[in-house]
Design a protein around this motif. Structure first.
Motif, short mmCIF file in Angstrom:
data_model
loop_
_atom_site.label_atom_id
_atom_site.label_comp_id
_atom_site.label_asym_id
_atom_site.label_seq_id
_atom_site.Cartn_x
_atom_site.Cartn_y
_atom_site.Cartn_z
N ARG A 148 0.85 -1.18 -0.07
CA ARG A 148 -0.14 -0.17 -0.08
C ARG A 148 0.89 1.27 0.03
O ARG A 148 0.64 2.05 -0.63
N TYR A 208 2.28 1.78 -3.28
CA TYR A 208 1.36 2.10 -4.29
C TYR A 208 0.99 3.85 -4.07
O TYR A 208 0.94 4.30 -5.02
N ALA A 260 2.11 4.75 -7.72
CA ALA A 260 1.15 4.46 -8.77
C ALA A 260 0.72 5.71 -9.61
O ALA A 260 0.67 5.47 -10.74
N PHE A 315 1.43 -3.83 -9.79
CA PHE A 315 1.44 -3.96 -8.15
C PHE A 315 0.86 -5.54 -8.05
O PHE A 315 1.37 -5.95 -7.13
#
Length: 172
Positions: free
Chosen positions: A11, A14, A18, A43
């Motif tokens: 997470r 990300y 991302a 991912f």
């Protein structure tokens, strides 16, 4: 005290990467849906193959972008293997470029853009891609117009050099 888990680490990765990966995927593939899928796949692979990441080889960002580059190439190959599903494009000279070559060019351009400093890249994006005037870009970036002009000049110079280093120099 919160305990770090593979999911919380993913997470964190990300949240940190991302957006950049999506921008790379969109520039490379040229389609929003394909770019979203590519980021998801990056991912997913990172989560499934977390044990392959070696911090001593470099930051996680490089590892994630390597996965993204490989997936983009795979996507281009898959599209070229199904030409009836891939749209053929004609450039101004009338010759047809394969979709793979176009994606390869986008990857090289994205790589060259990634080599620019963040300030130079932001100035270039505002002026060249978003087509803002120098004054508008200066307002958006919160810097004087002269700084925008300077950053764009040096960004273009660095971009040219980066493209040459990546094999896309001026053809003679």
């Amino acid at each position: 005290m919160a305990v770090a888990t593979p999911d919380s680490d993913l997470r964190t990765l990300y949240d940190a990467h991302a957006g950049e990966l999506f921008a790379f995927a969109l520039r490379t593939l040229g389609e929003r849906g394909a770019a979203e899928d590519l980021v998801q796949d990056v991912f997913l692979r990172a989560w499934l193959r977390a044990e392959t990441y070696r911090p001593e080889r470099g930051p996680a960002r490089g590892w994630l972008f390597a996965i993204a580059r490989n997936l983009a190439i795979d996507t281009a190959r898959a599209r070229s293997a199904r030409p009836q599903l891939a749209a053929e494009r004609v450039d101004e000279t009338g010759s047809r470029d394969s979709e793979f070559e176009q994606i390869e060019q986008r990857i090289v351009l994205a790589e060259a853009l990634g080599r620019l400093t963040p300030d130079h890249r932001r100035a270039l994006v505002e002026v060249a891609i978003r087509e803002r005037t120098v004054s508008e870009a200066a307002a958006v970036l919160g810097v004087p117009p002269g700084t925008v002009k300077s950053r764009v000049f040096y960004a273009l110079k660095a971009l040219r050099l980066g493209l040459e280093e990546l094999g896309f120099g001026a053809e003679e």
